[in-house]
Design a protein around this motif. Structure first.
Motif, PDB file in Angstrom:
ATOM      1  N   ALA A   4       0.830  -1.206   0.000  1.00  0.00           N
ATOM      2  CA  ALA A   4       0.000   0.000   0.000  1.00  0.00           C
ATOM      3  C   ALA A   4       0.866   1.258   0.000  1.00  0.00           C
ATOM      4  O   ALA A   4       1.985   1.259   0.519  1.00  0.00           O
ATOM      5  CB  ALA A   4      -0.918  -0.001   1.222  1.00  0.00           C
ATOM      6  N   TYR A   5       0.308   2.320  -0.576  1.00  0.00           N
ATOM      7  CA  TYR A   5       0.998   3.611  -0.507  1.00  0.00           C
ATOM      8  C   TYR A   5      -0.007   4.740  -0.722  1.00  0.00           C
ATOM      9  O   TYR A   5      -1.074   4.549  -1.314  1.00  0.00           O
ATOM     10  CB  TYR A   5       2.126   3.701  -1.548  1.00  0.00           C
ATOM     11  CG  TYR A   5       1.650   3.747  -2.989  1.00  0.00           C
ATOM     12  CD1 TYR A   5       1.409   4.952  -3.650  1.00  0.00           C
ATOM     13  CD2 TYR A   5       1.425   2.563  -3.694  1.00  0.00           C
ATOM     14  CE1 TYR A   5       0.972   4.987  -4.961  1.00  0.00           C
ATOM     15  CE2 TYR A   5       0.981   2.582  -5.006  1.00  0.00           C
ATOM     16  CZ  TYR A   5       0.766   3.810  -5.640  1.00  0.00           C
ATOM     17  OH  TYR A   5       0.315   3.838  -6.942  1.00  0.00           O
ATOM     18  N   MET A   6       0.344   5.908  -0.221  1.00  0.00           N
ATOM     19  CA  MET A   6      -0.402   7.134  -0.484  1.00  0.00           C
ATOM     20  C   MET A   6       0.449   8.044  -1.356  1.00  0.00           C
ATOM     21  O   MET A   6       1.674   8.110  -1.184  1.00  0.00           O
ATOM     22  CB  MET A   6      -0.761   7.835   0.832  1.00  0.00           C
ATOM     23  CG  MET A   6      -1.783   7.086   1.667  1.00  0.00           C
ATOM     24  SD  MET A   6      -2.111   7.866   3.295  1.00  0.00           S
ATOM     25  CE  MET A   6      -0.663   7.304   4.226  1.00  0.00           C
ATOM     26  N   ASP A   7      -0.188   8.699  -2.282  1.00  0.00           N
ATOM     27  CA  ASP A   7       0.485   9.604  -3.217  1.00  0.00           C
ATOM     28  C   ASP A   7      -0.186  10.968  -3.094  1.00  0.00           C
ATOM     29  O   ASP A   7      -1.263  11.191  -3.634  1.00  0.00           O
ATOM     30  CB  ASP A   7       0.381   9.050  -4.638  1.00  0.00           C
ATOM     31  CG  ASP A   7       1.034   9.949  -5.677  1.00  0.00           C
ATOM     32  OD1 ASP A   7       1.831  10.835  -5.294  1.00  0.00           O
ATOM     33  OD2 ASP A   7       0.743   9.768  -6.882  1.00  0.00           O
ATOM     34  N   VAL A   8       0.447  11.868  -2.356  1.00  0.00           N
ATOM     35  CA  VAL A   8      -0.130  13.176  -2.057  1.00  0.00           C
ATOM     36  C   VAL A   8       0.423  14.201  -3.044  1.00  0.00           C
ATOM     37  O   VAL A   8       1.622  14.520  -3.017  1.00  0.00           O
ATOM     38  CB  VAL A   8       0.188  13.604  -0.608  1.00  0.00           C
ATOM     39  CG1 VAL A   8      -0.530  14.914  -0.271  1.00  0.00           C
ATOM     40  CG2 VAL A   8      -0.208  12.500   0.369  1.00  0.00           C
ATOM     41  N   ARG A   9      -0.452  14.703  -3.910  1.00  0.00           N
ATOM     42  CA  ARG A   9      -0.007  15.612  -4.961  1.00  0.00           C
ATOM     43  C   ARG A   9      -0.388  17.049  -4.605  1.00  0.00           C
ATOM     44  O   ARG A   9      -1.546  17.318  -4.260  1.00  0.00           O
ATOM     45  CB  ARG A   9      -0.612  15.204  -6.299  1.00  0.00           C
ATOM     46  CG  ARG A   9      -0.265  13.767  -6.673  1.00  0.00           C
ATOM     47  CD  ARG A   9      -0.476  13.494  -8.129  1.00  0.00           C
ATOM     48  NE  ARG A   9      -0.203  12.098  -8.460  1.00  0.00           N
ATOM     49  CZ  ARG A   9       0.095  11.661  -9.679  1.00  0.00           C
ATOM     50  NH1 ARG A   9       0.153  12.527 -10.671  1.00  0.00           N
ATOM     51  NH2 ARG A   9       0.322  10.383  -9.894  1.00  0.00           N
ATOM     52  N   PRO A  10       0.551  17.970  -4.704  1.00  0.00           N
ATOM     53  CA  PRO A  10       0.290  19.363  -4.324  1.00  0.00           C
ATOM     54  C   PRO A  10      -0.566  20.089  -5.353  1.00  0.00           C
ATOM     55  O   PRO A  10      -0.593  19.721  -6.540  1.00  0.00           O
ATOM     56  CB  PRO A  10       1.694  19.967  -4.258  1.00  0.00           C
ATOM     57  CG  PRO A  10       2.477  19.176  -5.263  1.00  0.00           C
ATOM     58  CD  PRO A  10       1.923  17.764  -5.177  1.00  0.00           C
ATOM     59  N   ALA A  11      -1.242  21.125  -4.902  1.00  0.00           N
ATOM     60  CA  ALA A  11      -2.039  21.941  -5.825  1.00  0.00           C
ATOM     61  C   ALA A  11      -1.140  22.709  -6.788  1.00  0.00           C
ATOM     62  O   ALA A  11      -1.482  22.904  -7.960  1.00  0.00           O
ATOM     63  CB  ALA A  11      -2.919  22.911  -5.025  1.00  0.00           C
ATOM     64  N   LYS A  12       0.025  23.146  -6.298  1.00  0.00           N
ATOM     65  CA  LYS A  12       0.985  23.884  -7.124  1.00  0.00           C
ATOM     66  C   LYS A  12       2.343  23.183  -7.050  1.00  0.00           C
ATOM     67  O   LYS A  12       3.167  23.503  -6.192  1.00  0.00           O
ATOM     68  CB  LYS A  12       1.101  25.331  -6.646  1.00  0.00           C
ATOM     69  CG  LYS A  12      -0.202  26.115  -6.767  1.00  0.00           C
ATOM     70  CD  LYS A  12      -0.038  27.542  -6.268  1.00  0.00           C
ATOM     71  CE  LYS A  12      -1.343  28.330  -6.398  1.00  0.00           C
ATOM     72  NZ  LYS A  12      -1.199  29.729  -5.894  1.00  0.00           N
ATOM     73  N   PRO A  13       2.584  22.194  -7.902  1.00  0.00           N
ATOM     74  CA  PRO A  13       3.807  21.388  -7.823  1.00  0.00           C
ATOM     75  C   PRO A  13       5.069  22.205  -8.066  1.00  0.00           C
ATOM     76  O   PRO A  13       5.087  23.100  -8.924  1.00  0.00           O
ATOM     77  CB  PRO A  13       3.614  20.344  -8.934  1.00  0.00           C
ATOM     78  CG  PRO A  13       2.158  20.388  -9.283  1.00  0.00           C
ATOM     79  CD  PRO A  13       1.696  21.771  -9.001  1.00  0.00           C
ATOM     80  N   ASN A  14       6.104  21.888  -7.300  1.00  0.00           N
ATOM     81  CA  ASN A  14       7.406  22.521  -7.535  1.00  0.00           C
ATOM     82  C   ASN A  14       8.354  21.591  -8.291  1.00  0.00           C
ATOM     83  O   ASN A  14       9.534  21.910  -8.478  1.00  0.00           O
ATOM     84  CB  ASN A  14       8.045  22.972  -6.217  1.00  0.00           C
ATOM     85  CG  ASN A  14       8.355  21.808  -5.273  1.00  0.00           C
ATOM     86  OD1 ASN A  14       8.300  20.640  -5.656  1.00  0.00           O
ATOM     87  ND2 ASN A  14       8.673  22.124  -4.033  1.00  0.00           N
ATOM     88  N   GLY A  15       7.835  20.417  -8.699  1.00  0.00           N
ATOM     89  CA  GLY A  15       8.637  19.491  -9.473  1.00  0.00           C
ATOM     90  C   GLY A  15       9.478  18.531  -8.662  1.00  0.00           C
ATOM     91  O   GLY A  15      10.205  17.712  -9.222  1.00  0.00           O
ATOM     92  N   LYS A  16       9.380  18.608  -7.327  1.00  0.00           N
ATOM     93  CA  LYS A  16      10.193  17.747  -6.468  1.00  0.00           C
ATOM     94  C   LYS A  16       9.287  16.818  -5.647  1.00  0.00           C
ATOM     95  O   LYS A  16       8.115  17.131  -5.415  1.00  0.00           O
ATOM     96  CB  LYS A  16      11.073  18.581  -5.545  1.00  0.00           C
ATOM     97  CG  LYS A  16      12.124  19.409  -6.300  1.00  0.00           C
ATOM     98  CD  LYS A  16      13.006  20.186  -5.354  1.00  0.00           C
ATOM     99  CE  LYS A  16      14.040  20.995  -6.131  1.00  0.00           C
ATOM    100  NZ  LYS A  16      15.000  20.124  -6.844  1.00  0.00           N
ATOM    101  N   ALA A  17       9.867  15.701  -5.201  1.00  0.00           N
ATOM    102  CA  ALA A  17       9.096  14.696  -4.460  1.00  0.00           C
ATOM    103  C   ALA A  17       9.850  14.266  -3.211  1.00  0.00           C
ATOM    104  O   ALA A  17      11.080  14.302  -3.160  1.00  0.00           O
ATOM    105  CB  ALA A  17       8.815  13.484  -5.343  1.00  0.00           C
ATOM    106  N   VAL A  18       9.077  13.840  -2.205  1.00  0.00           N
ATOM    107  CA  VAL A  18       9.638  13.379  -0.930  1.00  0.00           C
ATOM    108  C   VAL A  18       9.019  12.024  -0.588  1.00  0.00           C
ATOM    109  O   VAL A  18       7.799  11.850  -0.673  1.00  0.00           O
ATOM    110  CB  VAL A  18       9.363  14.380   0.216  1.00  0.00           C
ATOM    111  CG1 VAL A  18       9.983  13.887   1.522  1.00  0.00           C
ATOM    112  CG2 VAL A  18       9.907  15.763  -0.138  1.00  0.00           C
ATOM    113  N   LEU A  19       9.856  11.087  -0.201  1.00  0.00           N
ATOM    114  CA  LEU A  19       9.445   9.755   0.209  1.00  0.00           C
ATOM    115  C   LEU A  19       9.519   9.670   1.729  1.00  0.00           C
ATOM    116  O   LEU A  19      10.582   9.907   2.315  1.00  0.00           O
ATOM    117  CB  LEU A  19      10.372   8.714  -0.428  1.00  0.00           C
ATOM    118  CG  LEU A  19      10.221   7.246  -0.023  1.00  0.00           C
ATOM    119  CD1 LEU A  19       8.891   6.689  -0.519  1.00  0.00           C
ATOM    120  CD2 LEU A  19      11.378   6.430  -0.586  1.00  0.00           C
ATOM    121  N   LEU A  20       8.403   9.349   2.388  1.00  0.00           N
ATOM    122  CA  LEU A  20       8.348   9.271   3.844  1.00  0.00           C
ATOM    123  C   LEU A  20       8.235   7.806   4.262  1.00  0.00           C
ATOM    124  O   LEU A  20       7.267   7.125   3.930  1.00  0.00           O
ATOM    125  CB  LEU A  20       7.159  10.066   4.379  1.00  0.00           C
ATOM    126  CG  LEU A  20       7.115  11.559   4.024  1.00  0.00           C
ATOM    127  CD1 LEU A  20       5.875  12.217   4.620  1.00  0.00           C
ATOM    128  CD2 LEU A  20       8.371  12.280   4.488  1.00  0.00           C
TER     129      LEU A  20
END
Length: 332
Positions: A55-71
């Motif tokens: 399982a995973y959650m994929d939280v996408r921002p309203a205004k993406p800055n092009g970068k991603a973080v894995l928690l």
């Protein structure tokens, strides 16, 4: 007057009993009846003769800055405890990916599996590849810190930045703690209940302190103990304890290539097997103020943030003091 006091006492007792009952409702083996803060997705894995779900959650921002973080979550947790962190990062434009490792949270609980941090890192990379993310900041808390280290070592080309938040595995417990078999870990896990879980977290994670908000992270573990399939959950927990104990990452920090940040709550004393050694030896384990400094020296291009009077869960206990240096590091 006595009747009034009696009524108030009975009312408080009833509310306490109802609250306790609510905390101890049976939960599904994959937390089917436990709500996560974001939609949950799954990838399919074929491992060691079994078909598993991760399982995973994929939280996408309203205004993406092009970068991603894995928690990456810790041993006694699931991805849901990253909610506040994910919200803050998404507000800053970061896409946030939050997996539940196999054996944890809403992911499969195999009847048998040879757990390794390499296997969990490979599974995590499969999630990242499914989402077509090429580079990502890898952040790990507690056991997730050991996994984050293994991920960064296996996939340096995918690791943009590297963050450890009160990770375990900054020392090699095998040098001090007698080996425990999987059967011994399993027996201990079978004896868990709400009271024992809360007591452990209060003593080890929060320095003996407690707030009602912390109950939220006892509930999933306590609810599992009431499930008819709890022995399978306990078995997976025992297997992952063995993984943590026998697969140290402490000797490999110098090989980390990505820019690194360590956020270390200074009140933390977490260490595996402290109950199995003498008081004298116990005092030498889980010394996070020293372990943080030692680890920062080992990792090239790293910085250390020390949070005084904060325990094992900075992102739960002292969120504002945790998130500020994290975002400053990510924004560089």
């Amino acid at each position: 007057m006595k009747k009034i006091f009696l009524f108030l006492f009975l009312t408080v007792s009833l509310h306490s009993a109802l609250a306790q009952q609510a905390k101890q409702q049976p939960l599904g083996i994959n937390l089917e009846n436990y709500e996560y803060p974001y939609p949950v997705h799954f990838i399919q894995l074929a491992e060691q003769g079994q078909q598993l779900q991760m399982a995973y959650m994929d939280v996408r921002p309203a205004k993406p800055n092009g970068k991603a973080v894995l928690l990456l979550h810790g041993k006694n947790f699931n991805g849901a405890y990253w909610q506040q962190t994910a919200e803050a990062l998404a507000q800053k434009g970061y896409r946030v990916v939050i997996p539940d490792q196999v054996g944890f949270g809403k992911s499969s609980k195999p009847e048998h599996l040879q757990y390794t941090f390499q296997l969990l890192a490979k599974n995590t990379k499969a999630v990242i590849d499914t989402l077509q993310i090429k580079k990502i900041t890898v952040l790990g808390h507690s056991m997730g810190g050991m996994l984050a280290t293994r991920f960064a070592l296996m996939y340096p080309e995918s690791t943009e930045k590297f963050v450890l938040v009160n990770p375990i595995g900054l020392e090699d417990w095998k040098l001090k703690v007698p080996y425990q078999t999987v059967d011994q870990w399993y027996k201990n896990e079978l004896n868990q209940n709400y009271e024992k879980i809360k007591q452990y977290q209060q003593e080890n994670y929060y320095g003996g302190q407690w707030k009602p908000a912390y109950d939220k992270w006892v509930v999933p573990l306590a609810g599992w103990t009431l499930n008819k399939d709890y022995p399978r959950i306990a078995w997976n927990s025992a297997l992952t304890y063995d993984m943590i104990f026998t697969q140290p990452v402490v000797y490999e920090f110098a090989a980390i290539q990505a820019p690194a940040l360590l956020i270390i709550g200074q009140r933390d004393k977490t260490a595996l097997g402290k109950n199995l050694v003498s008081e004298e030896v116990r005092k030498t384990m889980g010394n996070y103020p020293q372990l943080g400094k030692d680890t920062a020296r080992k990792i090239k291009n790293s910085s250390l943030v020390e949070l005084n009077n904060v325990g094992h869960l900075p992102h739960i206990e002292a969120f504002d003091r945790f998130i500020t240096p994290l975002i400053q590091f990510l924004d560089k």
